[in-house]
Write an enzyme that holds these catalytic residues in place. Structure first.
Site, PDB file in Angstrom:
ATOM      1  N   GLY A 135       0.803  -1.211   0.000  1.00 44.64           N
ATOM      2  CA  GLY A 135       0.000   0.000   0.000  1.00 44.64           C
ATOM      3  C   GLY A 135       0.837   1.262   0.000  1.00 44.64           C
ATOM      4  O   GLY A 135       0.803   2.048  -0.935  1.00 44.64           O
ATOM      5  N   PHE A 160      -8.538  -2.107  -1.611  1.00 46.29           N
ATOM      6  CA  PHE A 160      -8.896  -1.129  -0.567  1.00 46.29           C
ATOM      7  C   PHE A 160      -9.235   0.243  -1.164  1.00 46.29           C
ATOM      8  O   PHE A 160      -8.904   1.274  -0.583  1.00 46.29           O
ATOM      9  CB  PHE A 160      -7.761  -0.961   0.464  1.00 46.29           C
ATOM     10  CG  PHE A 160      -7.229  -2.251   1.033  1.00 46.29           C
ATOM     11  CD1 PHE A 160      -8.074  -3.322   1.290  1.00 46.29           C
ATOM     12  CD2 PHE A 160      -5.882  -2.388   1.326  1.00 46.29           C
ATOM     13  CE1 PHE A 160      -7.588  -4.516   1.823  1.00 46.29           C
ATOM     14  CE2 PHE A 160      -5.376  -3.573   1.866  1.00 46.29           C
ATOM     15  CZ  PHE A 160      -6.239  -4.636   2.108  1.00 46.29           C
ATOM     16  N   ILE A 161      -9.904   0.242  -2.319  1.00 45.28           N
ATOM     17  CA  ILE A 161     -10.175   1.498  -3.009  1.00 45.28           C
ATOM     18  C   ILE A 161     -11.507   2.092  -2.535  1.00 45.28           C
ATOM     19  O   ILE A 161     -12.574   1.510  -2.759  1.00 45.28           O
ATOM     20  CB  ILE A 161     -10.183   1.302  -4.539  1.00 45.28           C
ATOM     21  CG1 ILE A 161      -8.873   0.633  -4.990  1.00 45.28           C
ATOM     22  CG2 ILE A 161     -10.420   2.634  -5.246  1.00 45.28           C
ATOM     23  CD1 ILE A 161      -7.614   1.359  -4.567  1.00 45.28           C
ATOM     24  N   THR A 162     -11.429   3.260  -1.894  1.00 48.35           N
ATOM     25  CA  THR A 162     -12.631   3.950  -1.421  1.00 48.35           C
ATOM     26  C   THR A 162     -13.449   4.438  -2.617  1.00 48.35           C
ATOM     27  O   THR A 162     -12.906   5.013  -3.553  1.00 48.35           O
ATOM     28  CB  THR A 162     -12.249   5.141  -0.523  1.00 48.35           C
ATOM     29  OG1 THR A 162     -11.516   4.648   0.600  1.00 48.35           O
ATOM     30  CG2 THR A 162     -13.484   5.876  -0.039  1.00 48.35           C
ATOM     31  N   GLU A 245      -4.372  15.452   1.466  1.00 46.66           N
ATOM     32  CA  GLU A 245      -5.040  14.254   1.969  1.00 46.66           C
ATOM     33  C   GLU A 245      -4.704  14.035   3.448  1.00 46.66           C
ATOM     34  O   GLU A 245      -5.575  13.685   4.260  1.00 46.66           O
ATOM     35  CB  GLU A 245      -4.625  13.022   1.159  1.00 46.66           C
ATOM     36  CG  GLU A 245      -5.328  11.747   1.618  1.00 46.66           C
ATOM     37  CD  GLU A 245      -4.917  10.513   0.824  1.00 46.66           C
ATOM     38  OE1 GLU A 245      -5.416   9.418   1.152  1.00 46.66           O
ATOM     39  OE2 GLU A 245      -4.097  10.637  -0.113  1.00 46.66           O
ATOM     40  N   ARG A 246      -3.450  14.257   3.799  1.00 44.15           N
ATOM     41  CA  ARG A 246      -3.047  14.051   5.198  1.00 44.15           C
ATOM     42  C   ARG A 246      -3.640  15.119   6.109  1.00 44.15           C
ATOM     43  O   ARG A 246      -3.991  14.832   7.262  1.00 44.15           O
ATOM     44  CB  ARG A 246      -1.522  13.989   5.281  1.00 44.15           C
ATOM     45  CG  ARG A 246      -1.007  12.680   4.716  1.00 44.15           C
ATOM     46  CD  ARG A 246       0.475  12.636   4.416  1.00 44.15           C
ATOM     47  NE  ARG A 246       0.781  11.354   3.765  1.00 44.15           N
ATOM     48  CZ  ARG A 246       1.899  11.084   3.105  1.00 44.15           C
ATOM     49  NH1 ARG A 246       2.842  12.018   2.996  1.00 44.15           N
ATOM     50  NH2 ARG A 246       2.087   9.905   2.538  1.00 44.15           N
ATOM     51  N   ARG A 271     -24.544   9.375  34.196  1.00 46.22           N
ATOM     52  CA  ARG A 271     -24.306   8.035  34.750  1.00 46.22           C
ATOM     53  C   ARG A 271     -23.800   8.129  36.182  1.00 46.22           C
ATOM     54  O   ARG A 271     -22.867   8.878  36.474  1.00 46.22           O
ATOM     55  CB  ARG A 271     -23.267   7.312  33.880  1.00 46.22           C
ATOM     56  CG  ARG A 271     -22.834   5.967  34.407  1.00 46.22           C
ATOM     57  CD  ARG A 271     -23.846   4.902  34.061  1.00 46.22           C
ATOM     58  NE  ARG A 271     -23.271   3.577  34.238  1.00 46.22           N
ATOM     59  CZ  ARG A 271     -23.804   2.621  35.002  1.00 46.22           C
ATOM     60  NH1 ARG A 271     -24.925   2.855  35.659  1.00 46.22           N
ATOM     61  NH2 ARG A 271     -23.233   1.438  35.079  1.00 46.22           N
ATOM     62  N   GLY A 342     -18.006   2.312  29.709  1.00 47.26           N
ATOM     63  CA  GLY A 342     -18.114   0.943  30.210  1.00 47.26           C
ATOM     64  C   GLY A 342     -18.798   0.036  29.208  1.00 47.26           C
ATOM     65  O   GLY A 342     -18.543   0.114  28.002  1.00 47.26           O
TER      66      GLY A 342
END
Length: 382
Positions: A135, A160-162, A245-246, A271, A342
């Protein structure tokens, strides 16, 4: 609490923020749980986002874009992330990794053909670089394109192509020359080209609503006019897009962390344990203080780099640092949020459960944590 970052966002950026916030409220929030469970969202959302001008943010008005600077993109991304679905944001955002090489390097004919349709949401575009054999090692891709008259013959595969399953256009990294980064080119390959096929929608740990696929090229004939930029200059085009992109991944990580912190701050007041709200226990208060501190530091770093990029400065080293820092921060905050919740934090009905599993990809996509450290070390002269 004072907003120390407000000065980055002027009237235009706040208008963008409000527009995207309304879009998320009107078209996404009510449906997002169902879309996550279905592992997809309606294709029509692209055209709806196109009509609202959201897909065109940061893209040239000449081709139907909305214009705007980097902080317009940041504001839009932050508001889209309030959908709580990183997968939906990644899929809608495939335009921002698939289209820039065409906008910057493509011929006028290619730009006129592709950009307006993608910005309007009529067509979807994907970036196809990652291969089964590796990759992050972009310089050693194996998918090959051999010149044959006025066409290229493409053979190989991607993974793994979006937006890979339902895209119409693919910006594909291919090898047209010798070994290494100097032999890589970019080609636009259209969905229905003979010999080109897509595998099934891949099932992932997180980003459920996103569409991720393998691509296969079996003697695919691609017109030579679909070459993006000069032959064997694809590596430069790919690298030129990585900083943005980053930055986008930094924003996604920061917002993932921010949403997890917000949910935690609400939950500790509701809670109770041992007769009092869990937010009254020192261990919980200190955990939340540390979460808030790390998030503030990460956001400040990210915004400062966005400002530098807006001024045209190169931030190769710093954006790699920021991506690692932002994803480390979101790793810790989403982990701690689940711990605070939790058992409920492990339930699918909980937002922090989704945020935690969506978060995991952020230190992998766009260059892994380890590759970022390699980039940083190289920039340090090591």
């Amino acid at each position: 609490m004072a907003n120390l970052h407000a000065h980055y966002f002027g009237e235009t950026q706040n208008l963008v923020r409000n527009t995207v916030r309304r879009f998320v409220d009107q078209h996404i929030i009510e449906h997002i749980n169902d879309w996550e469970e279905a592992n997809e969202f309606p294709r029509e959302l692209y055209s709806t986002a196109g009509e609202a001008g959201i897909l065109g943010i940061g893209h040239a008005e000449e081709y139907g874009g909305s214009g705007g600077d980097i902080f317009c993109k940041v504001a839009a991304s932050e508001e889209l992330m309030r959908s709580t679905s990183g997968g939906l944001v990644a899929s809608l955002g495939s335009i921002d990794i698939g289209l820039p090489p065409i906008a910057k390097w493509g011929s006028k004919t290619l730009k006129e053909k592709v950009i307006p349709k993608v910005i309007s949401g009529e067509k979807i575009i994907a970036l196809a670089i990652t291969e089964p054999s590796g990759g992050s090692d972009v310089a050693n891709i194996k998918t090959r394109a051999v010149k044959d008259g006025d066409h290229y013959i493409v053979n190989g595969s991607k993974t793994f192509i979006t937006s890979g399953h339902r895209a119409d256009y693919y910006t594909v990294a291919v090898r047209t020359g010798g070994d290494g980064y100097g032999g890589i080119s970019l080609l636009l390959i259209e969905r229905d080209t003979p010999g080109f096929s897509r595998g099934k929608n891949l099932k992932k740990t997180g980003w459920w609503a996103s569409d991720t696929a393998e691509l296969f090229f079996d003697d695919v004939r691609v017109p030579a006019e679909n070459l993006i930029g000069p032959e064997n200059s694809g590596f430069i085009a790919i690298m030129s897009n990585f900083e943005m992109e980053r930055l986008s991944l930094c924003v996604m990580a920061n917002m993932t962390a921010e949403l997890a912190l917000e949910e935690s701050l609400k939950y500790v007041k509701e809670r109770s344990a041992f007769g009092r709200p869990i937010g009254k226990f020192q261990v919980t208060k200190h955990k939340l203080a540390e979460m808030a501190t790390a998030l503030e530091a990460s956001k400040t770093f990210t915004y400062s780099l966005a400002a530098a990029m807006q001024e045209g400065k190169s931030v190769i080293k710093e954006i790699s640092m920021a991506k690692n820092f932002a994803t480390q921060t979101s790793d810790k905050i989403t982990y701690d949020a689940v711990q605070i919740f939790g058992g409920m934090g492990y339930m699918r009905e909980s937002k922090v459960e989704r945020l935690a599993r969506d978060n995991r990809i952020l230190s992998i996509g766009g260059g892994t944590y380890e590759i970022m450290n390699e980039v940083i070390a190289k920039q340090l002269g090591l």
